[in-house]
Design a protein around this motif. Structure first.
Motif, PDB file in Angstrom:
ATOM      1  N   PRO A   1       3.687   1.757  -0.979  1.00 55.51           N
ATOM      2  CA  PRO A   1       4.913   1.289  -1.639  1.00 55.51           C
ATOM      3  C   PRO A   1       4.745   1.159  -3.149  1.00 55.51           C
ATOM      4  CG  PRO A   1       4.258  -0.176   0.166  1.00 55.51           C
ATOM      5  CD  PRO A   1       3.106   0.731  -0.102  1.00 55.51           C
ATOM      6  N   SER A   2       5.860   1.242  -3.857  1.00 57.10           N
ATOM      7  CA  SER A   2       5.844   1.031  -5.305  1.00 57.10           C
ATOM      8  C   SER A   2       6.666  -0.180  -5.724  1.00 57.10           C
ATOM      9  CB  SER A   2       6.385   2.274  -6.026  1.00 57.10           C
ATOM     10  OG  SER A   2       7.769   2.435  -5.778  1.00 57.10           O
ATOM     11  N   LYS A   3       7.443  -0.722  -4.804  1.00 57.04           N
ATOM     12  CA  LYS A   3       8.283  -1.876  -5.141  1.00 57.04           C
ATOM     13  C   LYS A   3       7.864  -3.086  -4.313  1.00 57.04           C
ATOM     14  CE  LYS A   3      12.324   0.867  -6.482  1.00 57.04           C
ATOM     15  NZ  LYS A   3      11.658   1.160  -7.737  1.00 57.04           N
ATOM     16  N   LEU A   4       7.773  -4.222  -4.990  1.00 52.88           N
ATOM     17  CA  LEU A   4       7.378  -5.475  -4.343  1.00 52.88           C
ATOM     18  C   LEU A   4       8.633  -6.272  -4.007  1.00 52.88           C
ATOM     19  CD1 LEU A   4       5.075  -7.394  -3.512  1.00 52.88           C
ATOM     20  CD2 LEU A   4       5.114  -8.318  -5.842  1.00 52.88           C
ATOM     21  N   GLU A   5       8.921  -6.374  -2.724  1.00 58.28           N
ATOM     22  CA  GLU A   5      10.103  -7.105  -2.290  1.00 58.28           C
ATOM     23  C   GLU A   5       9.847  -8.611  -2.371  1.00 58.28           C
ATOM     24  OE1 GLU A   5      11.116  -5.657   1.568  1.00 58.28           O
ATOM     25  OE2 GLU A   5      11.290  -3.572   0.911  1.00 58.28           O
ATOM     26  N   ASN A   6      10.884  -9.351  -2.760  1.00 60.77           N
ATOM     27  CA  ASN A   6      10.795 -10.813  -2.894  1.00 60.77           C
ATOM     28  C   ASN A   6       9.660 -11.233  -3.823  1.00 60.77           C
ATOM     29  OD1 ASN A   6      12.877 -11.147  -0.890  1.00 60.77           O
ATOM     30  ND2 ASN A   6      11.335 -10.735   0.675  1.00 60.77           N
ATOM     31  N   ALA A   7       9.538 -10.492  -4.922  1.00 57.74           N
ATOM     32  CA  ALA A   7       8.459 -10.790  -5.871  1.00 57.74           C
ATOM     33  C   ALA A   7       8.712 -12.121  -6.571  1.00 57.74           C
ATOM     34  CB  ALA A   7       8.358  -9.674  -6.905  1.00 57.74           C
ATOM     35  N   PRO A   8       7.738 -13.028  -6.582  1.00 60.28           N
ATOM     36  CA  PRO A   8       7.901 -14.287  -7.318  1.00 60.28           C
ATOM     37  C   PRO A   8       7.919 -14.014  -8.817  1.00 60.28           C
ATOM     38  CG  PRO A   8       5.661 -14.072  -6.508  1.00 60.28           C
ATOM     39  CD  PRO A   8       6.420 -12.925  -5.931  1.00 60.28           C
TER      40      PRO A   8
ATOM     41  N   ASP B   1       9.422   5.119  -3.283  1.00 58.70           N
ATOM     42  CA  ASP B   1       9.020   3.819  -2.733  1.00 58.70           C
ATOM     43  C   ASP B   1       8.959   3.950  -1.218  1.00 58.70           C
ATOM     44  OD1 ASP B   1       8.426   1.078  -2.498  1.00 58.70           O
ATOM     45  OD2 ASP B   1      10.550   0.586  -2.250  1.00 58.70           O
ATOM     46  N   HIS B   2       7.786   4.272  -0.713  1.00 57.05           N
ATOM     47  CA  HIS B   2       7.643   4.591   0.705  1.00 57.05           C
ATOM     48  C   HIS B   2       6.897   3.479   1.446  1.00 57.05           C
ATOM     49  CE1 HIS B   2       9.174   8.687   0.238  1.00 57.05           C
ATOM     50  NE2 HIS B   2       8.585   8.650  -0.945  1.00 57.05           N
ATOM     51  N   HIS B   3       7.549   2.998   2.484  1.00 61.83           N
ATOM     52  CA  HIS B   3       6.983   1.927   3.307  1.00 61.83           C
ATOM     53  C   HIS B   3       6.666   2.509   4.686  1.00 61.83           C
ATOM     54  CE1 HIS B   3       8.093  -1.374   0.456  1.00 61.83           C
ATOM     55  NE2 HIS B   3       8.915  -0.430   0.046  1.00 61.83           N
TER      56      HIS B   3
ATOM     57  N   GLU C   1       2.480 -13.348  -2.643  1.00 63.36           N
ATOM     58  CA  GLU C   1       1.664 -14.428  -3.189  1.00 63.36           C
ATOM     59  C   GLU C   1       0.209 -14.007  -3.386  1.00 63.36           C
ATOM     60  OE1 GLU C   1       2.454 -17.323  -4.406  1.00 63.36           O
ATOM     61  OE2 GLU C   1       4.600 -17.078  -3.982  1.00 63.36           O
ATOM     62  N   VAL C   2      -0.175 -12.896  -2.771  1.00 66.30           N
ATOM     63  CA  VAL C   2      -1.531 -12.376  -2.950  1.00 66.30           C
ATOM     64  C   VAL C   2      -1.568 -11.400  -4.122  1.00 66.30           C
ATOM     65  CG1 VAL C   2      -3.348 -10.931  -1.922  1.00 66.30           C
ATOM     66  CG2 VAL C   2      -2.235 -12.714  -0.563  1.00 66.30           C
ATOM     67  N   VAL C   3      -0.596 -10.507  -4.206  1.00 66.32           N
ATOM     68  CA  VAL C   3      -0.648  -9.463  -5.237  1.00 66.32           C
ATOM     69  C   VAL C   3       0.012  -9.873  -6.545  1.00 66.32           C
ATOM     70  CG1 VAL C   3      -0.765  -7.677  -3.478  1.00 66.32           C
ATOM     71  CG2 VAL C   3       1.458  -8.262  -4.454  1.00 66.32           C
ATOM     72  N   LYS C   4       0.757 -10.982  -6.524  1.00 64.30           N
ATOM     73  CA  LYS C   4       1.300 -11.535  -7.775  1.00 64.30           C
ATOM     74  C   LYS C   4       1.065 -13.052  -7.769  1.00 64.30           C
ATOM     75  CE  LYS C   4       5.236 -11.276 -10.909  1.00 64.30           C
ATOM     76  NZ  LYS C   4       6.674 -10.951 -11.081  1.00 64.30           N
ATOM     77  N   PRO C   5      -0.208 -13.447  -7.836  1.00 67.72           N
ATOM     78  CA  PRO C   5      -0.551 -14.853  -7.633  1.00 67.72           C
ATOM     79  C   PRO C   5      -0.394 -15.707  -8.893  1.00 67.72           C
ATOM     80  CG  PRO C   5      -2.535 -13.592  -7.996  1.00 67.72           C
ATOM     81  CD  PRO C   5      -1.403 -12.611  -8.015  1.00 67.72           C
ATOM     82  N   GLN C   6      -0.271 -17.010  -8.663  1.00 67.54           N
ATOM     83  CA  GLN C   6      -0.305 -17.956  -9.777  1.00 67.54           C
ATOM     84  C   GLN C   6      -1.680 -17.891 -10.442  1.00 67.54           C
ATOM     85  OE1 GLN C   6       0.732 -21.272  -7.142  1.00 67.54           O
ATOM     86  NE2 GLN C   6       2.456 -21.724  -8.489  1.00 67.54           N
TER      87      GLN C   6
END
Length: 378
Positions: A78-85, A254-256, A266-271
């Motif tokens: 995939p290239s798009k992060l769904e529900n990205a914080p 954007d292939h899933h 929360e793992v790939v865009k963490p605080q």
């Protein structure tokens, strides 16, 4: 069974087990690649992660003398992060590149290759095979290019017509004699967007990369980051996608297709702040399954420290001061000194002055001196 029938069966089975694209090529030496690799070595453009023996990288029969065919595979991600914080003031976040989303691709591709190898063994019991994903001797990109998976773009990635460059690559050397596929004609043309957009000018020219300048490489190093690259890294914790995101061939891609590659936001865009004090056990539990953890937590933490400084994140001062005074690793203390200098609150400056009196590492002292000198000039 004829070679053509065998090839058709392998292609059909590859689709059954979730291989998005498959191609075939000979085991002839990669002579053009050899010339390029020699030039890369001469210019010192290599990262050091590569197989040092060039002959092994370009001569498949060095790995399996009786081999006749290389089977190349590609899996889309995939290239798009769904529900990205969102990264907001007071709650800054870092980012792992797309190639590190979901389960470690090495394991996923190896699983597909193992299944393909088992299937070949059923069809031709005497066949011998040897598979590799990324860490093998051969160049995944060179094999994929010659096998017709895609063309080698100016961004040094394989670009497929179906999935753009958002694909993982793997290959299998085999003793089977199968008809090779045709290469795909280069489609980059006069487009130079990836070269122009590279934040550190690591793409020296289309198709040539100075790995030592590449952010994807720099985020994986364990030593002090050269000061000139720190702000350019931004909030990247692992890898860099710039040369892919600007590529016109990736527009709308954007292939899933694989559940394993679906990312946890929360793992790939963490605080950033929790990363600075995470234990080894917590790091392994949370980040161990993704490809971006392979170098351990130190580079990730160093990058998180630098990201806080680049953001001028005042909420990070307390933790950065703690790291500056207490972390046993000079790289982390020195990076914390730099970030405190970027944030430049009174508390940050006082912490640097205090740390200067007790620090024992010459490199960390240099970092502190540099930032205090900046304040004196201001």
């Amino acid at each position: 069974m004829t070679g053509e029938e065998l090839k058709e069966k392998i292609i059909a089975y590859s689709k059954e087990i979730g291989i998005d694209k498959i191609g075939f090529t000979s085991t002839d030496p990669f002579l053009t690649l050899k010339d390029r690799l020699i030039e890369q070595q001469r210019l010192n453009y290599q990262s050091g992660f590569e197989e040092p023996d060039i002959d092994k990288r370009v001569t498949p029969k060095r790995l399996l003398p009786e081999a006749k065919t290389i089977i190349a595979i590609a899996l889309a991600y995939p290239s798009k992060l769904e529900n990205a914080p969102k990264s907001t003031k007071g709650d800054r976040r870092g980012l792992f590149c797309r190639a590190s989303w979901g389960e470690d691709y090495h394991r996923v591709l190896q699983d597909r290759l193992d299944k393909l190898e088992a299937y070949i063994a059923e069809l031709v019991p005497e066949a011998r095979c040897q598979s590799m994903v990324d860490t093998g001797e051969l160049s995944d990109r060179a094999v994929a290019e010659r096998a017709g998976i895609g063309w080698s773009g100016k961004n040094c990635a394989i670009i497929t017509p179906e999935f753009g460059s958002y694909v993982y690559l793997g290959e299998m050397i085999t003793t089977l004699s199968l008809e090779p596929d045709n290469e795909i004609t280069d489609q980059c043309g006069t487009c130079n967007k990836c070269v122009d957009a590279c934040p550190t000018d690591a793409l020296v020219q289309g198709g040539q990369l100075d790995a030592n300048k590449c952010i994807a490489f720099l985020t994986q190093t364990k030593d002090f980051l050269p000061e000139r690259y720190r702000k350019k890294i931004g909030n990247r914790l692992y890898g860099c996608d710039t040369c892919q995101t600007v590529c016109p061939e990736n527009k709308g891609m954007d292939h899933h297709n694989h559940e394993e590659f679906e990312p946890d936001p929360e793992v790939v865009k963490p605080q950033l702040l929790p990363l600075l004090t995470i234990s080894n056990r917590e790091f392994k539990e949370k980040y161990g399954p993704i490809a971006g953890s392979w170098r351990g937590k130190k580079p990730i933490q160093r990058n998180a420290v630098i990201a806080l400084g680049t953001y001028k994140a005042e909420e990070g001062v307390e933790t950065l001061v703690y790291l500056l005074n207490n972390d046993p690793r000079p790289v982390i203390r020195g990076s914390a000194a730099w970030s405190l200098g970027q944030i430049a609150t009174d508390e940050a400056v006082q912490a640097l002055e205090h740390a200067h009196r007790q620090e024992t590492s010459e490199k960390v002292i240099e970092e502190i001196d540099y930032m205090l000198e900046e304040f004196s000039v201001k």
